[in-house]
Scaffold this active site. Structure first.
Site, PDB file in Angstrom:
ATOM      1  N   GLU A 280      -1.806  -1.293 -12.620  1.00 36.98           N
ATOM      2  CA  GLU A 280      -0.433  -1.857 -11.714  1.00 36.98           C
ATOM      3  C   GLU A 280       0.244  -2.098 -14.017  1.00 36.98           C
ATOM      4  O   GLU A 280       1.450  -2.394 -13.389  1.00 36.98           O
ATOM      5  CB  GLU A 280      -0.184  -3.318 -11.261  1.00 36.98           C
ATOM      6  CG  GLU A 280       0.934  -3.813 -10.452  1.00 36.98           C
ATOM      7  CD  GLU A 280       0.768  -5.375  -9.580  1.00 36.98           C
ATOM      8  OE1 GLU A 280      -1.009  -5.081  -8.437  1.00 36.98           O
ATOM      9  OE2 GLU A 280       1.069  -5.941  -9.304  1.00 36.98           O
ATOM     10  N   GLU A 283       2.546   0.938 -14.617  1.00 36.14           N
ATOM     11  CA  GLU A 283       3.161   1.370 -13.681  1.00 36.14           C
ATOM     12  C   GLU A 283       4.085   0.684 -13.304  1.00 36.14           C
ATOM     13  O   GLU A 283       5.718   0.985 -13.416  1.00 36.14           O
ATOM     14  CB  GLU A 283       2.309   1.103 -11.724  1.00 36.14           C
ATOM     15  CG  GLU A 283       3.320   1.121 -11.083  1.00 36.14           C
ATOM     16  CD  GLU A 283       2.944   0.832  -9.523  1.00 36.14           C
ATOM     17  OE1 GLU A 283       2.113  -0.184  -9.366  1.00 36.14           O
ATOM     18  OE2 GLU A 283       4.210   1.094  -8.608  1.00 36.14           O
ATOM     19  N   CYS A 307      -1.096  -7.203  -4.220  1.00 34.08           N
ATOM     20  CA  CYS A 307      -2.717  -7.453  -4.170  1.00 34.08           C
ATOM     21  C   CYS A 307      -2.958  -8.114  -2.672  1.00 34.08           C
ATOM     22  O   CYS A 307      -4.310  -8.908  -2.275  1.00 34.08           O
ATOM     23  CB  CYS A 307      -3.769  -7.509  -5.147  1.00 34.08           C
ATOM     24  SG  CYS A 307      -2.261  -9.001  -6.231  1.00 34.08           S
ATOM     25  N   SER A 327       4.367  -2.379  -5.769  1.00 34.68           N
ATOM     26  CA  SER A 327       3.491  -1.699  -6.757  1.00 34.68           C
ATOM     27  C   SER A 327       2.615  -0.798  -5.535  1.00 34.68           C
ATOM     28  O   SER A 327       2.234  -1.222  -4.438  1.00 34.68           O
ATOM     29  CB  SER A 327       2.435  -2.924  -7.153  1.00 34.68           C
ATOM     30  OG  SER A 327       1.441  -2.219  -7.970  1.00 34.68           O
ATOM     31  N   LYS A 366      -7.357 -10.085   4.134  1.00 37.08           N
ATOM     32  CA  LYS A 366      -8.216  -8.319   3.937  1.00 37.08           C
ATOM     33  C   LYS A 366      -9.174  -7.634   5.336  1.00 37.08           C
ATOM     34  O   LYS A 366      -9.383  -6.531   5.024  1.00 37.08           O
ATOM     35  CB  LYS A 366      -8.817  -9.619   3.060  1.00 37.08           C
ATOM     36  CG  LYS A 366      -8.525 -10.229   1.981  1.00 37.08           C
ATOM     37  CD  LYS A 366      -8.130  -8.590   1.137  1.00 37.08           C
ATOM     38  CE  LYS A 366      -7.080  -8.623  -0.684  1.00 37.08           C
ATOM     39  NZ  LYS A 366      -7.471 -10.104  -1.240  1.00 37.08           N
ATOM     40  N   GLU A 369      -6.168  -5.890   6.250  1.00 38.68           N
ATOM     41  CA  GLU A 369      -6.159  -5.047   5.284  1.00 38.68           C
ATOM     42  C   GLU A 369      -7.481  -3.695   5.328  1.00 38.68           C
ATOM     43  O   GLU A 369      -7.111  -2.346   5.537  1.00 38.68           O
ATOM     44  CB  GLU A 369      -6.599  -5.388   4.284  1.00 38.68           C
ATOM     45  CG  GLU A 369      -6.185  -4.181   2.834  1.00 38.68           C
ATOM     46  CD  GLU A 369      -6.067  -4.846   1.472  1.00 38.68           C
ATOM     47  OE1 GLU A 369      -6.792  -5.588   1.116  1.00 38.68           O
ATOM     48  OE2 GLU A 369      -4.969  -4.532   0.414  1.00 38.68           O
ATOM     49  N   GLU A 374      -4.930   3.653   6.637  1.00 40.77           N
ATOM     50  CA  GLU A 374      -4.640   4.323   5.055  1.00 40.77           C
ATOM     51  C   GLU A 374      -5.880   4.105   4.247  1.00 40.77           C
ATOM     52  O   GLU A 374      -6.090   4.680   3.678  1.00 40.77           O
ATOM     53  CB  GLU A 374      -3.574   3.707   4.294  1.00 40.77           C
ATOM     54  CG  GLU A 374      -2.365   4.366   4.527  1.00 40.77           C
ATOM     55  CD  GLU A 374      -1.775   2.541   5.404  1.00 40.77           C
ATOM     56  OE1 GLU A 374      -2.431   2.191   7.220  1.00 40.77           O
ATOM     57  OE2 GLU A 374      -1.544   1.727   5.061  1.00 40.77           O
ATOM     58  N   CYS A 523      -4.393 -17.182  -3.744  1.00 35.78           N
ATOM     59  CA  CYS A 523      -6.480 -17.076  -2.749  1.00 35.78           C
ATOM     60  C   CYS A 523      -6.995 -18.210  -2.996  1.00 35.78           C
ATOM     61  O   CYS A 523      -7.552 -18.281  -1.923  1.00 35.78           O
ATOM     62  CB  CYS A 523      -6.671 -15.675  -3.725  1.00 35.78           C
ATOM     63  SG  CYS A 523      -5.610 -14.746  -3.673  1.00 35.78           S
TER      64      CYS A 523
END
Ligand code: FMN
Ligand code: SF4
Ligand code: SF4
Ligand code: SF4
Ligand code: SF4
Ligand code: FES
Lengths: 593, 386
Positions: A280, A283, A307, A327, A366, A369, A374, A523
């Site tokens: 990241e 990036e 994230c 990102s 999560k 996710e 994907e 988190c």
């Protein structure tokens, strides 16, 4: 200051204090259900009613400020009778099959029923008359209306803390319920799966979808190699579920417990957090180069972090026009998953078919996710099962492990070594801080100019925080950044994310890098963390995270020897071909209901 | 004794030159207006009976850049239709009452919250409103009134739920305090009065507090508009002096066979024949928002109670436990007793429950369910059980 008496004892409190708080000061606990420290007052459950001498009716202690000369009784005959009625009424509408309930033993309603020794039910059972539904469509959140006491904590959470408004109160009278847009399932609406409502639901009405049995089956299957990764915030939360106070770090004991549970490899998401920083950070620098040097207008700035899957889903629903700004890095969990069945399998000489990849997360999003289509770049489902901190504590209890007596143990390798930069991913501002520690050094060859590498301006519990860092004396290859003031903004809680995005949209925000975490506190306040939660608890967890950072041998992601090794042996370079294949992803616009 | 018979009054529907009244008001000091209303003894006609002059003064004393005057025209109480009649016949007086209030408290915006079903009144009201705004211009009094249609739920007549509804939120009552006078619509000091209350304010300013005060009793000054329905040969709207007994009322409006009168609609009290003589209709006895429903001996009081309970079970906003679940339990409970599934002793449990609802519910709705329940169950136990 206001003077009043509670149960005959005098107390002096500042104006604006509620009766509930004043009583607390005198060490009288008044029972509550709808009240929550993080939320605005509702005053709807009425469990907290008290008697105010001279008043026609009882008073809700949570919703009423003190006034001069008040005489309060918190436990008079009148109060006791009403309170008992109220609990009885709630139970008469409630599917109280506690022994079959996920919240058994951890339920505020059950506690109250216990305290008031509700025995034979006074009133008629209304359950059969209601057409309650259980919504199990979401991979993250389960909603069981038969356990709902209509306290509206979830609605207030989703509105006040998250600004999502996925949950609302629908219908009136006997039909009143907590619902979604057109009563659709949680999986079909704008719900981000963040689980903040779960953290604040006093009963078993909103819970995480649990995958404990699946994980046990995998562990007990001799054919399978079960890999487990643990997110940064789990180690500062887990103790609370196992009898410790908030703010205790239990990393070593947690690792020992995971080994005892039978996981074959106990590894660390912090490793892939470090990897995230490499990808990241690079990036961000590449985007800056393309915009500043190449004048490439197709490249979107500011760049936002990616994230937090709750945040990603939020922006997909609410600000899809900004998806190019997100990102492309996968979250650390998913980077880890993709590598577990490729890099790890190769090095450890395992057939990826036989690897079951489990993650322990402070997060319910999560779970969602891991199920995104994907997330199969290893050729398999990259992360098979996601458990919350709470589910892990349940496994530990199920296995009869005396957690607090365990000897501390160390993570396995490879993919078990990490840095302080990886750890602070667990707190709001942590990704920003970790990225700056690495990017600044990459560009200038010097450490970030903050004492002990602690970038204090991005820390704290303020909803939106801004910081900037001047880039000077760059290395030759980064000369185009000379004199650039890198501007950053950090937000946590989606209601703050919405503010930031709206400001951006209105042209009121001029920054390069935005860190957003869906959950209050980051988190460490995630939807899978121990219950209860409030700002004080989250502060303590944050302190523990920063202590853990200070205790680490390495504090910067690029110094992690396993990171150096993986680029050397497997990935090549950040943003390289392999990285693109395994560590990056794409997003899609979603409906708004 | 003053009240030997029911005295008709004609104030509410009396044609009044609002211009003249307002010309007088505009010369008065705001607090003198509050004082005049206070001295009249007028209490709110929307149900709760709070002294109107005090409410005006409290709102006047608040410092704020913005204040609101709201006319509560939601009229949701079953069996009540007097506000409709007032708005239909003398809308200009209601607006004028709001203007007087705005002068007294210092507000620039007024809102009429009109029951959705009364939409048909809009053309007439809008016409009167145009005239009214012209009048305000003439007096250079900066006050504008808007009409807002209600959302159809009974609870939206409760003042704080009404504010929520105007603010575009779900109509759920708020916690009190703060009261509307300090924090009402959009958290600004807000004066909310019933249609009839505002009309009386005009008449008080026209004839003086004394005139109004001479009518009625110590606790219930003046007169009031009643909606008379049920077993009566004379159903309709009547403006009567306050202070009469139920017996006097029944003598005038009954059909000779009246066994009970429900005073104040679903949220009011049921007065049985044996209490007719001793019960005064007014704040010292049984208060009423205007609904007077007579029942003769052909009526089943079980059915009457059942209807009320069904109404509340539907119309409770559902947010607070005592009201939402309590209503269901009372309804299912009397059904169970009727069917013999529960013994008559269960009624005692339900009476206790209704007392809890009265003191522990969040708003006036849940707090008043017990009125009808206990007064019917206690007086007509046999009819409920058998
Ligand atoms: C459930 C409920 C419904 C109500 N409905 C009305 C109504 O339709 N009209 C009304 O004027 N007041 C209604 N009220 C009373 C209002 O809350 C408020 O007290 C009144 O509008 C104040 O005006 P007043 O002082 O002129 O009576 C209701 C109260 C409750 C609890
Ligand atoms: S939500 Fe609580 S009270 Fe209800 S069944 Fe579950 S544990 Fe029992
Ligand atoms: S999971 Fe988050 S977004 Fe979804 S309903 Fe709960 S609080 Fe709202
Ligand atoms: S789902 Fe939970 S938090 Fe929401 S209203 Fe029901 S019991 Fe309260
Ligand atoms: S008493 Fe009834 S109407 Fe009033 S707030 Fe409670 S549930 Fe809503
Ligand atoms: S805790 Fe006070 S009303 Fe619910």
């Amino acid at each position: 200051m206001i003077n009043l008496s509670i149960n005959g004892l005098l107390v002096e409190v500042p104006e604006g204090t509620t009766i509930l708080e004043a009583a607390k000061k005198l060490n009288f606990r008044i029972p509550t259900l709808c009240n929550h420290d993080d939320l605005c007052v509702a005053g709807n459950c009425r469990v907290c009613v008290i008697e105010q001498l001279g008043a026609r009716t009882l008073t809700a202690a949570c919703a009423t400020p003190v006034s001069e000369g008040m005489q309060i009784l918190t436990n008079s005959l009148k109060v006791r009778a009403a309170r008992k009625h109220i609990i009885e009424l709630l139970l008469s509408e409630h599917n109280a099959d506690c022994t079959k309930c996920y919240k058994n033993g951890k339920c505020e309603l059950q506690n109250l029923a216990n305290e008031f020794s509700v025995g034979d039910h006074l009133f008629l059972d209304l359950i059969d008359l209601k057409d309650y539904t259980i919504d199990k469509f979401s991979p993250s959140i389960q909603k069981d209306d038969s356990k709902c006491i209509r306290c509206q904590r979830c609605v207030r959470t989703c509105e006040e803390l998250q600004g999502v408004n996925a949950l609302t109160v629908a219908y009136k009278g006997e039909h009143q319920k907590i619902s979604t847009f057109e009563d659709l399932s949680m999986a079909e609406v704008i719900c981000t799966s963040c689980g903040q409502c779960v953290n604040r639901c006093p009963t078993g009405a909103l819970t995480e979808r649990t995958y404990l049995d699946e994980v046990w089956d995998a562990i007990l299957d001799p054919e399978k190699h079960v890999v487990v990764q643990t997110a940064p915030a789990v180690r500062v939360g887990l103790g609370e579920e196992l009898g410790l106070d908030a703010g205790n770090r239990v990393t070593g004991k947690m690792v020992a417990a995971l080994k005892r549970l039978g996981f074959n490899s106990v590894l660390d998401t912090d490793f892939s957090a470090d990897l995230t920083i490499m990808e990241e950070g690079t990036e961000l620098l590449m985007r800056l180069k393309k915009v500043l040097v190449d004048k490439d207008e197709s490249v979107a700035l500011p760049m936002t972090t990616s994230c937090s899957p709750g945040w990603v889903k939020f922006i997909e629903h609410a600000f899809p026009e900004y998806l190019p700004n997100v990102s492309t890095c996968k979250s650390p969990q998913q980077m880890f998953g993709a590598l577990a069945k490729t890099y790890f399998a190769k090095v450890r000489n395992l057939d990826p078919k036989n690897i079951v990849s489990v993650s322990i997360m402070p997060c319910t999003a999560k779970k969602y996710e891991a199920n995104r289509p994907e997330m199969r770049s290893s050729g398999f489902k990259d992360v098979d099962f996601v458990l919350t901190t709470r589910e892990l504590s349940r496994m530990i209890r199920q296995a009869g492990i005396n957690f607090n007596k365990l000897e501390e143990d160390k993570y396995d390798s490879i993919m078990g070594v990490s840095t302080g930069a990886g750890v602070i991913f667990g707190a709001t501002g942590g990704v920003m801080e970790a990225a700056l520690r690495t990017a600044y050094e990459l560009v200038t060859g010097r450490e970030v100019p903050f004492e002990n590498l602690n970038i204090e301006p991005v820390r704290g519990m303020e909803g939106v925080r801004k910081a900037s860092i001047m880039i000077e004396d760059c290395k030759p290859e980064w000369k185009f950044l000379e004199g650039v003031e890198l501007k950053c903004v950090v937000a946590h809680g989606l209601v703050n994310a919405r503010k930031v995005m709206q400001d951006l949209k209105d042209g009121k925000l001029d920054v390069h890098f935005i860190e957003i975490m869906a959950c209050p506190g980051g988190c460490l306040g995630g939807g899978g963390q121990p219950i209860p939660t409030n700002e004080e608890i989250r502060r303590k967890r944050a302190e523990a995270i920063y202590e853990e950072d200070m205790s680490m041998e390495y504090r910067k992601s690029h110094e992690n020897p396993e990171i150096v090794a993986i680029y050397r042996d497997f990935l090549g370079e950040p943003l390289g071909h392999k990285s693109h294949q395994l560590l990056h992803t794409h997003y899609k616009e979603r409906d708004r209901y | 004794m003053k009240n030997t018979h029911v005295k008709r009054v004609d104030l509410i529907f009396e044609r009044t030159e609002c211009k003249e009244v307002f010309a007088k008001v505009i010369t008065m000091k705001p607090d003198d207006i509050c004082q005049e209303i206070l001295e009249s003894g007028l209490k709110g006609r929307g149900g709760a009976g709070f002294p109107t002059g005090l409410k005006w003064r409290f709102t006047a004393l608040e410092e704020s850049d913005e204040k609101y005057v709201i006319c509560n025209a939601d009229e949701g109480e079953p069996g009540t239709f007097k506000d409709r009649q007032i708005l239909d016949e003398v809308p200009e007086k209601v607006f004028c009452g709001m203007a007087i209030a705005s002068r007294a408290i210092g507000a620039r915006t007024g809102i009429v919250y009109l029951r959705g079903e009364y939409k048909f009144l809009l053309p007439k009201l809008n016409k009167a409103l145009d005239e009214f705004h012209k009048l305000m211009k003439e007096f250079k009094h900066d006050f504008e009134v808007r009409i807002r249609l209600g959302s159809g739920a009974y609870i939206c007549g409760e003042e704080s739920a009404l504010f929520e509804s105007i603010e575009g939120k779900r109509g759920e009552p708020r916690n009190k305090p703060p009261y509307p006078t300090t924090s009402g619509l959009f958290s600004k000091p807000t004066l909310i009065n019933n249609v009839e209350t505002l009309d009386y304010c005009v008449m008080i300013m026209k004839y003086g507090a004394q005139h109004f005060q001479e009518l009625g009793t110590k606790d219930s000054r003046g007169s009031k508009v009643f909606s008379v329905s049920g077993d009566t040969p004379r159903a309709g709207i009547y403006e009567l002096e306050l202070g009469m007994t139920v017996a006097q009322f029944v003598a005038e409006f009954g059909d000779g066979d009246t066994k009970a009168v429900q005073v104040g609609g679903a949220s009011g009290f049921c007065v049985p024949r044996k209490r007719f003589d001793e019960t005064i209709i007014g704040f010292e006895g049984v208060p009423t928002g205007g609904s007077m429903k007579l029942f003769n001996s052909s009526r089943s009081m079980y059915n009457v109670l059942h209807n009320y309970l069904e109404f509340f079970t539907e119309e409770s906003c559902g947010q607070c436990t005592p009201c939402r679940v309590g209503c269901q339990q009372l309804l299912k409970g009397v059904e169970a007793v009727k069917k013999g599934e529960k013994t008559s002793k269960y009624l005692d449990e339900l009476l206790k429950l209704s007392r809890t609802m009265k003191i522990a519910s969040k708003c006036g709705l849940g707090q008043s369910v017990g009125n009808a329940f206990s007064s019917i169950v206690e007086n007509f136990k046999e009819e409920i059980i058998y």
